[in-house]
Every structure is written in C-alpha cells, then in structure tokens.
Design a protein around this motif. Structure first.
Motif, PDB file in Angstrom:
ATOM      1  N   ARG A   1      -1.080  -4.390  -4.536  1.00 39.48           N
ATOM      2  CA  ARG A   1      -2.389  -4.209  -5.161  1.00 39.48           C
ATOM      3  C   ARG A   1      -3.402  -3.650  -4.157  1.00 39.48           C
ATOM      4  NH1 ARG A   1      -2.612  -6.611 -10.063  1.00 39.48           N
ATOM      5  NH2 ARG A   1      -0.933  -8.070 -10.595  1.00 39.48           N
ATOM      6  N   ALA A   2      -4.342  -2.866  -4.667  1.00 39.18           N
ATOM      7  CA  ALA A   2      -5.324  -2.222  -3.803  1.00 39.18           C
ATOM      8  C   ALA A   2      -6.159  -3.241  -3.039  1.00 39.18           C
ATOM      9  CB  ALA A   2      -6.227  -1.307  -4.631  1.00 39.18           C
ATOM     10  N   GLU A   3      -6.493  -4.362  -3.688  1.00 36.10           N
ATOM     11  CA  GLU A   3      -7.341  -5.350  -3.025  1.00 36.10           C
ATOM     12  C   GLU A   3      -6.606  -6.091  -1.915  1.00 36.10           C
ATOM     13  OE1 GLU A   3      -5.956  -7.220  -7.009  1.00 36.10           O
ATOM     14  OE2 GLU A   3      -6.545  -5.251  -6.217  1.00 36.10           O
ATOM     15  N   GLY A   4      -5.300  -5.964  -1.859  1.00 37.54           N
ATOM     16  CA  GLY A   4      -4.522  -6.648  -0.825  1.00 37.54           C
ATOM     17  C   GLY A   4      -4.879  -6.214   0.576  1.00 37.54           C
ATOM     18  N   PHE A   5      -5.290  -4.949   0.729  1.00 39.25           N
ATOM     19  CA  PHE A   5      -5.611  -4.451   2.069  1.00 39.25           C
ATOM     20  C   PHE A   5      -6.785  -5.204   2.674  1.00 39.25           C
ATOM     21  CE2 PHE A   5      -8.071  -1.621   4.835  1.00 39.25           C
ATOM     22  CZ  PHE A   5      -7.120  -1.335   5.807  1.00 39.25           C
ATOM     23  N   SER A   6      -7.854  -5.367   1.916  1.00 44.33           N
ATOM     24  CA  SER A   6      -9.037  -6.059   2.441  1.00 44.33           C
ATOM     25  C   SER A   6      -8.730  -7.515   2.767  1.00 44.33           C
ATOM     26  CB  SER A   6     -10.181  -5.979   1.431  1.00 44.33           C
ATOM     27  OG  SER A   6     -10.620  -4.648   1.272  1.00 44.33           O
ATOM     28  N   ILE A   7      -7.942  -8.160   1.903  1.00 43.83           N
ATOM     29  CA  ILE A   7      -7.566  -9.548   2.167  1.00 43.83           C
ATOM     30  C   ILE A   7      -6.754  -9.644   3.446  1.00 43.83           C
ATOM     31  CG2 ILE A   7      -6.286 -11.535   1.290  1.00 43.83           C
ATOM     32  CD1 ILE A   7      -6.886 -10.503  -1.540  1.00 43.83           C
ATOM     33  N   ALA A   8      -5.803  -8.730   3.596  1.00 40.87           N
ATOM     34  CA  ALA A   8      -4.947  -8.733   4.787  1.00 40.87           C
ATOM     35  C   ALA A   8      -5.749  -8.454   6.045  1.00 40.87           C
ATOM     36  CB  ALA A   8      -3.833  -7.702   4.636  1.00 40.87           C
ATOM     37  N   LEU A   9      -6.685  -7.526   5.949  1.00 40.77           N
ATOM     38  CA  LEU A   9      -7.488  -7.165   7.113  1.00 40.77           C
ATOM     39  C   LEU A   9      -8.283  -8.361   7.629  1.00 40.77           C
ATOM     40  CD1 LEU A   9      -8.341  -4.864   8.975  1.00 40.77           C
ATOM     41  CD2 LEU A   9     -10.091  -4.234   7.304  1.00 40.77           C
ATOM     42  N   GLY A  10      -8.720  -9.207   6.711  1.00 39.62           N
ATOM     43  CA  GLY A  10      -9.484 -10.377   7.116  1.00 39.62           C
ATOM     44  C   GLY A  10      -8.651 -11.485   7.717  1.00 39.62           C
ATOM     45  N   ALA A  11      -7.330 -11.323   7.691  1.00 40.60           N
ATOM     46  CA  ALA A  11      -6.445 -12.383   8.193  1.00 40.60           C
ATOM     47  C   ALA A  11      -5.832 -12.075   9.548  1.00 40.60           C
ATOM     48  CB  ALA A  11      -5.319 -12.634   7.183  1.00 40.60           C
ATOM     49  N   VAL A  12      -6.142 -10.906  10.119  1.00 39.74           N
ATOM     50  CA  VAL A  12      -5.537 -10.496  11.393  1.00 39.74           C
ATOM     51  C   VAL A  12      -6.447 -10.878  12.550  1.00 39.74           C
ATOM     52  CG1 VAL A  12      -4.484  -8.586  12.665  1.00 39.74           C
ATOM     53  CG2 VAL A  12      -4.555  -8.517  10.172  1.00 39.74           C
ATOM     54  N   ARG A  13      -5.871 -11.419  13.599  1.00 34.64           N
ATOM     55  CA  ARG A  13      -6.657 -11.753  14.790  1.00 34.64           C
ATOM     56  C   ARG A  13      -7.047 -10.476  15.521  1.00 34.64           C
ATOM     57  NH1 ARG A  13      -3.960 -10.462  19.269  1.00 34.64           N
ATOM     58  NH2 ARG A  13      -1.699 -10.727  19.424  1.00 34.64           N
ATOM     59  N   PRO A  14      -8.075 -10.531  16.392  1.00 32.83           N
ATOM     60  CA  PRO A  14      -8.391  -9.369  17.225  1.00 32.83           C
ATOM     61  C   PRO A  14      -7.160  -8.909  18.018  1.00 32.83           C
ATOM     62  CG  PRO A  14     -10.155 -10.969  17.364  1.00 32.83           C
ATOM     63  CD  PRO A  14      -9.038 -11.634  16.596  1.00 32.83           C
ATOM     64  N   ARG A  15      -6.940  -7.615  18.015  1.00 37.83           N
ATOM     65  CA  ARG A  15      -5.788  -6.965  18.646  1.00 37.83           C
ATOM     66  C   ARG A  15      -4.451  -7.395  18.017  1.00 37.83           C
ATOM     67  NH1 ARG A  15      -6.722  -5.454  25.033  1.00 37.83           N
ATOM     68  NH2 ARG A  15      -8.584  -4.210  24.653  1.00 37.83           N
ATOM     69  N   GLY A  16      -4.525  -7.866  16.796  1.00 39.30           N
ATOM     70  CA  GLY A  16      -3.315  -8.164  16.048  1.00 39.30           C
ATOM     71  C   GLY A  16      -2.817  -6.923  15.325  1.00 39.30           C
ATOM     72  N   THR A  17      -1.802  -7.101  14.478  1.00 42.32           N
ATOM     73  CA  THR A  17      -1.163  -5.986  13.796  1.00 42.32           C
ATOM     74  C   THR A  17      -1.138  -6.231  12.291  1.00 42.32           C
ATOM     75  OG1 THR A  17       0.270  -5.522  15.694  1.00 42.32           O
ATOM     76  CG2 THR A  17       0.966  -4.628  13.577  1.00 42.32           C
TER      77      THR A  17
END
Length: 321
Positions: free
Chosen positions: A220-236
C-alpha cells in the motif's frame, strides 16, 4: 492447451497452441502455479500486460536439451538478452531488453505448458514437494534482502505487512540472525510467524521503536510513510511493495536521519531451494486454497479476497511427463 488468458481487463480460460521451444529453451509441463499479488494488479491494468498470466510455478521438462528432460524444475522469471552490459555484469534481471514471464512480453504459467530459457531453470530437490517448490520465486525475493543489506547478528528488524512476502521476509531475516518484529492487521496471519518463534503485533497495538532495518511489504502507498517513521538514524529501509503511481510522503527524514533506502525485487533461487530442502522456512502454512486449472478464474477471485494468503492452481495431470 488450456490457459488463463488476459485480454483487456477480461480473464478467460482459453485454448492456446502448445509453445514450441526454440534452441536454448525448454518446454515445461506446469504441475502447480501460485497466484501472486502482482497477478491481481496486472488484471487491474498494471504493466498493460496481455496474454497468459502467472510467474510462480513448478513443473517437469518435457522438451528441450536431453539433460533436462524429465527434470522437475522452477524457473527465474526474467528472460534476458544475455549479451548487454547488465547481463554481462551478472544482473540479468535488470536487462533493459528483458521480457518477464506473465508480466511483460512473455506468456506465463497459468497454463498446461510454459516455455522458458534453459539458463533460467533450477532443478527441484526430491525432498521438496510441488506445493512448497511453487514458493521458490517469492522466497527468493525475500532472500534478496540478504544480498543487498548486511544483517548484523541481533539486529532489530521490523517487517511491515503480514501478506505472503512479509511472512517470508520475516522468516529469512530470522535465519540471518535478526530480532524480527512483524507488524500486520490479521491475527491469523501473524500467528503463522508466532508459531515460528517470531514476535508479531497488530498495527493498532504497535509501539514504534526505531529499528536497524525496516522492510516495507504492505503493498500500500501509505506503507512507505509508516516504514520511514520506524527506521533509526542511519538505518535501512527496504522497499518490497511495488506501488504504481504517485506516493505522497515527506522525504526529509531520509536526509535528516541519513537513512539508506533500498529497492528490492527478484532474488536468488539457490538459497530459496536450499531453505525449502532443509525445511527451515514454513511455506505450507501460507496456502489458503487450491483450484484445478479448469477453475483458474475462481482462483484469481479467491486470491483477491481479504485475509487470503497463497492460492495455488494445480494441473490435474501433474505427474505426466
């Protein structure tokens, strides 16, 4: 032969000529094929494909080089030219002139027979039954993450999405030594990985804690924003969803937090076959329903229902060679 053919937006079971393999190709009698989310999107117009659908399959070679005849096989889906820079560089799946089985320019496996390049074939170990071998292509896509991203032992990984690919990614990341959390919306699907000792939680009850690696597999398109908010700094952040069209997202966190963004698609078949042979990945629990080829249209309809995982299409005479 019988085949499920897409014409416009209409699916029909039709009679098609049996493919005639050219030199360097093999004719495979399909034993079992799997319905992928991509197949459903193609029916809705994605890629503008017309022809025989299906790219996840297992079958037996009935015509082609003598050393392959009678072999039970799976096949990589990208039909590359073999001579361009991408092919010479070992990334044939990115050949600019490639055709893709059941997706772009080449008929697929929702049929009695399919023709594929011999160089795309992989023999299936005797220990792996058809209903497991049909998962090699999506399982290979999960293993592609390990080709692209270094997973340190004990790394914290979050998989967003409890569909077929998300559940396979979770198992592969666990094999690599990561501490995995799967976030989804369906308790019955999350229970599949819980039985494998993998932590899972419903989206509504998820307390986001920054992870080293986040795999976005929601579709789903909204998955990107959710995923982006779950990554630590310098994560992947690994993107597995193929979302056609525009996606609204704030990209500033990618820069501010120096996040590595990785697009991830097809993957290596060999480790997928080895994992199935060793029994270290559970795919049987992902099968929701099976239909004979004569009811392939029903199989597509069933695969599009909420809560359904993998739907298989069987060729009733699958033992014939």
């Amino acid at each position: 032969m019988q085949a499920l053919v897409l014409r416009g937006r209409q699916l029909a079971l039709a009679q098609r000529p049996k493919p005639r393999p050219r030199p360097g190709w093999a004719l495979v009698r399909v034993s079992c094929a799997g319905v992928c989310r991509t197949d459903l999107e193609i029916v809705r117009g994605y890629m503008g494909f017309q022809g025989v659908l299906g790219h996840e399959f297992v079958g037996r070679v009935v015509d082609g080089p003598p050393q392959w005849r009678g072999a039970r096989v799976v096949a990589e889906i990208n039909f590359a030219c073999g001579c361009c820079g991408a092919c010479r560089g070992g990334i044939a799946r990115h050949c600019p002139r490639r055709r893709v089985m059941g997706i772009s320019g080449a008929d697929g496996a929702f049929a009695e027979y399919v023709s594929v390049p011999v160089r795309n074939l992989h023999q299936v170990p005797d220990e792996v039954p058809d209903e497991c071998a049909v998962f090699v292509e999506p399982l290979a896509a999960a293993f592609e993450i390990l080709e692209q991203v270094h997973i340190a032992p004990g790394a914290r990984a979050v998989v967003l999405g409890d569909g077929k690919l998300g559940l396979l990614c979770a198992q592969v990341l666990t094999l690599a030594g990561a501490r995995v959390l799967v976030v989804g919306k369906h308790e019955s699907k999350l229970d599949i990985v819980r039985r494998r000792g993998i932590e899972a939680v419903g989206l509504s009850g998820w307390r986001q804690e920054p992870a080293d690696v986040v795999v976005e597999a929601t579709g789903r398109a909204e998955g990107f924003s959710i995923a982006l908010g779950a990554v630590r700094p310098r994560g992947t952040l690994v993107l597995k969803s193929t979302v056609a069209g525009s996606v609204r997202a704030d990209l500033a966190p990618l820069v501010i937090h120096e996040i590595t963004l990785v697009g991830s698609r097809c993957g290596p078949f060999r480790p997928a076959l080895q994992a199935l042979e060793k029994g270290v990945v559970d795919v049987r629990s992902l099968v929701s329903a099976r239909f004979p080829l004569a009811r392939a249209k029903e199989a597509i309809a069933a695969a599009g229902k909420g809560g359904v995982l993998k739907v298989l299409i069987d060729n009733p005479q699958r033992q014939a060679v």
